[in-house]
Design a protein around this motif. Structure first.
Motif, PDB file in Angstrom:
ATOM      1  N   ARG A  27      33.697  27.321  51.072  1.00 47.52           N
ATOM      2  CA  ARG A  27      33.247  28.601  50.530  1.00 47.52           C
ATOM      3  C   ARG A  27      31.735  28.811  50.704  1.00 47.52           C
ATOM      4  O   ARG A  27      31.096  29.458  49.885  1.00 47.52           O
ATOM      5  CB  ARG A  27      33.623  28.730  49.055  1.00 47.52           C
ATOM      6  CG  ARG A  27      33.535  30.179  48.633  1.00 47.52           C
ATOM      7  CD  ARG A  27      34.318  30.525  47.416  1.00 47.52           C
ATOM      8  NE  ARG A  27      34.783  31.899  47.558  1.00 47.52           N
ATOM      9  CZ  ARG A  27      35.583  32.503  46.703  1.00 47.52           C
ATOM     10  NH1 ARG A  27      36.032  31.876  45.658  1.00 47.52           N
ATOM     11  NH2 ARG A  27      35.957  33.748  46.910  1.00 47.52           N
ATOM     12  N   ARG A  51      34.654  37.797  48.925  1.00 47.83           N
ATOM     13  CA  ARG A  51      33.471  37.682  48.054  1.00 47.83           C
ATOM     14  C   ARG A  51      32.191  37.455  48.847  1.00 47.83           C
ATOM     15  O   ARG A  51      31.123  37.876  48.412  1.00 47.83           O
ATOM     16  CB  ARG A  51      33.662  36.569  47.021  1.00 47.83           C
ATOM     17  CG  ARG A  51      34.931  36.673  46.194  1.00 47.83           C
ATOM     18  CD  ARG A  51      35.084  37.954  45.391  1.00 47.83           C
ATOM     19  NE  ARG A  51      36.462  38.054  44.888  1.00 47.83           N
ATOM     20  CZ  ARG A  51      36.953  39.099  44.243  1.00 47.83           C
ATOM     21  NH1 ARG A  51      36.221  40.163  44.015  1.00 47.83           N
ATOM     22  NH2 ARG A  51      38.209  39.100  43.827  1.00 47.83           N
ATOM     23  N   LEU A 101      35.680  40.204  38.184  1.00 47.96           N
ATOM     24  CA  LEU A 101      34.943  39.913  39.420  1.00 47.96           C
ATOM     25  C   LEU A 101      34.289  41.190  39.948  1.00 47.96           C
ATOM     26  O   LEU A 101      33.186  41.163  40.494  1.00 47.96           O
ATOM     27  CB  LEU A 101      35.888  39.299  40.453  1.00 47.96           C
ATOM     28  CG  LEU A 101      36.674  38.098  39.897  1.00 47.96           C
ATOM     29  CD1 LEU A 101      37.764  37.676  40.842  1.00 47.96           C
ATOM     30  CD2 LEU A 101      35.727  36.942  39.576  1.00 47.96           C
ATOM     31  N   ASP A 104      34.817  32.761  42.493  1.00 45.33           N
ATOM     32  CA  ASP A 104      34.831  34.095  43.117  1.00 45.33           C
ATOM     33  C   ASP A 104      33.541  34.873  42.859  1.00 45.33           C
ATOM     34  O   ASP A 104      33.377  35.985  43.372  1.00 45.33           O
ATOM     35  CB  ASP A 104      36.027  34.916  42.614  1.00 45.33           C
ATOM     36  CG  ASP A 104      37.352  34.410  43.164  1.00 45.33           C
ATOM     37  OD1 ASP A 104      37.339  33.514  44.015  1.00 45.33           O
ATOM     38  OD2 ASP A 104      38.402  34.928  42.727  1.00 45.33           O
TER      39      ASP A 104
END
Ligand code: UD1
Ligand code: PEP
Length: 423
Positions: free
Chosen positions: A333, A373, A236, A307
């Motif tokens: 999200r 994120r 990530l 992510d």
């Protein structure tokens, strides 16, 4: 209060070091507590806030921990673990707290979880974990103020996950590793970090097979020993640097990572116009012309990682046409959308789907990192924006990316991390 100040306009160029993986090191610290004797040595440990919280928590339950920061090496002596309480003031600040449960069940016979933190992404249930512990013989009492789990020894059983939960898989493996008899876990997660944790547990003496297939078998053993293990690279963190190069029209070389760990993310970035070239554990990423719009559905590995979805949303704002994003892992999200819109993007959200109407030039603004994120995605947006972007609640970025301002500056970015005395 930490905030990041980004002045956009510089194309990033140069070499970046990829940190060790947050989502591997946290379960590994939990795994280290399973060893009743000896000292565990973890290498390539990232200097992130979640690791600092995990160290505080390990000490709170009785472990002795030394963090040799310059060497990125953590030494954990878990022989003194004695208390079942995971205290609220630490536990409520990061998600990794739940990864301490199996070790305390085995070492102390009970666990009291006074809070669970982590990114606020909508519902983040733990029922798969609790149902698994119950099937192994534990008693789970969920109260509003704390979760109390007790077990006088665990016994192997057939377990399942309704969906392949990342930490759920790691926790049930750790619980089964010292249980009596055989455990089968169906619908287990396939993420590279899960496989790295299994590799460490196997070195510790655990008897695990089937990883990477979705069906894991664990034969319980009597004890696990302290070992040395090197934490895998953070895909990530690597993804954020690749996208930083792409969004600014630059080119970066990433040391110590692999395109394989990206799964579908790699192909989607290529479709958007990112070129990759891998030489062993070194990956080069650069933008090839104008960014193209994209259609993305997040999924468990090897699907598109949730992510990395916010960072992709930031890139899509500059792509030459509308992009479509379907978020299937978390129901909350898309907090990034309204922050990006403050910067001039046009993102429309409808439930779990978002349309990013690119291309829109981005301009600097004061914005909020609602979670880790979305925070790093705002840094990327700031790098491509005209003028200055101030990202508030920078602690959330520090939870998972180490020295991000310094590492981006080394590539030519104009980024500062500031600490404000006002909360
Ligand atoms: C510390 C860590 O490794 N965090 C990662 C881990 O979080 P985490 O392990 O918490 O994520 P999960 O894979 O468990 O969750 C995925 C989905 O399953 C649901 N669910 C999960 C467990 C459960 O018992 N019941 C349930 O309903 C969750 O609400 C969520 O909607 O995987 C996520 C998905 O890749 C990543 O975003 C996080 O960075
Ligand atoms: C969701 C994340 O982390 P956590 O599960 O630790 O909240 C993340 O790393 O993006």
């Amino acid at each position: 209060m930490v905030r990041y100040r980004v002045r956009g306009g510089n194309a990033l160029r140069g070499t970046a070091f990829v940190q060790g993986a947050k989502n591997a090191v946290l379960p590994m610290i939990g795994a280290a507590l399973l060893a009743a004797e000896g000292r565990t040595v973890l290498r390539n440990v990232p200097l992130i806030e979640d690791v600092r919280r995990a160290i505080e928590l390990a000490e709170a339950v009785g472990a002795r921990v030394q963090f040799h920061e310059a060497e990125r090496t953590l030494v954990i002596d878990a022989s003194g673990v004695h208390t079942p309480v995971l205290p609220e003031e630490i536990a409520s600040r990061f998600r990794g707290v739940i990864l301490f449960v199996p070790a305390l069940l085995h070492r102390v016979g009970e666990v009291i979880v006074e809070g669970v933190g982590g990114c606020n992404l909508g519902a983040r249930n733990l029922d798969f974990h609790y149902n698994g512990y119950k099937r192994l013989g534990a008693l789970v009492d969920e109260q509003e103020s704390a979760i109390h789990i007790k077990a006088a020894g665990l016994t192997g059983a057939t377990l399942y996950l309704d969906r392949p939960s990342h930490t759920g898989t790691e926790n049930l493996i750790m619980a089964a590793a010292l249980a009596q008899g055989t455990t089968v876990i169906e619908n287990a997660a396939l993420e590279p970090e899960v496989l790295d944790v299994i590799e460490m547990l196997r070195k510790m003496g655990a008897n695990i097979s089937g990883e990477g297939t979705g069906f894991i078998t664990v034969e319980g053993v009597r004890e696990l020993k302290a070992v040395e293990h090197t934490v895998m690279a953070d895909r990530l963190d690597a993804g954020a640097f690749m996208m930083a190069a792409a969004i600014t029209g630059g080119e970066v070389t990433l040391l110590g990572t692999s395109l394989e760990h990206l799964g579908v993310v790699r192909w989607k970035l290529e479709q958007m116009g990112v070129e990759f070239f891998q030489e062993g554990a070194v990956v080069h990423a650069r933008r090839d012309g104008q960014l193209r719009p994209i259609n993305v559905i997040t999924d468990t590995y090897p699907g598109f990682a949730t992510d990395l979805q916010p960072q992709l949303m930031a890139m899509a704002a500059l792509a030459g046409g509308p992009s479509y994003i379907h978020e299937r892992i978390f129901d909350g999200r898309f907090a990034l959308a309204r922050e990006l819109n403050k910067m001039g993007a046009r993102v429309e959200v409808n439930g779990s789907r978002a349309v990013v109407h690119g291309p829109t030039p981005l301009r600097g603004a004061t914005v909020e990192a609602h979670d880790l994120r979305s925070g790093i995605a705002l840094v990327l947006a700031g790098l491509a924006a005209e003028g200055e972007t101030v990202i508030e609640s920078g602690y959330r970025i520090d939870r998972g990316h180490a020295d991000i301002a310094q590492r981006l500056r080394a590539l030519g970015a104009d980024v500062e991390r500031e600490i404000s005395p006002f909360a």
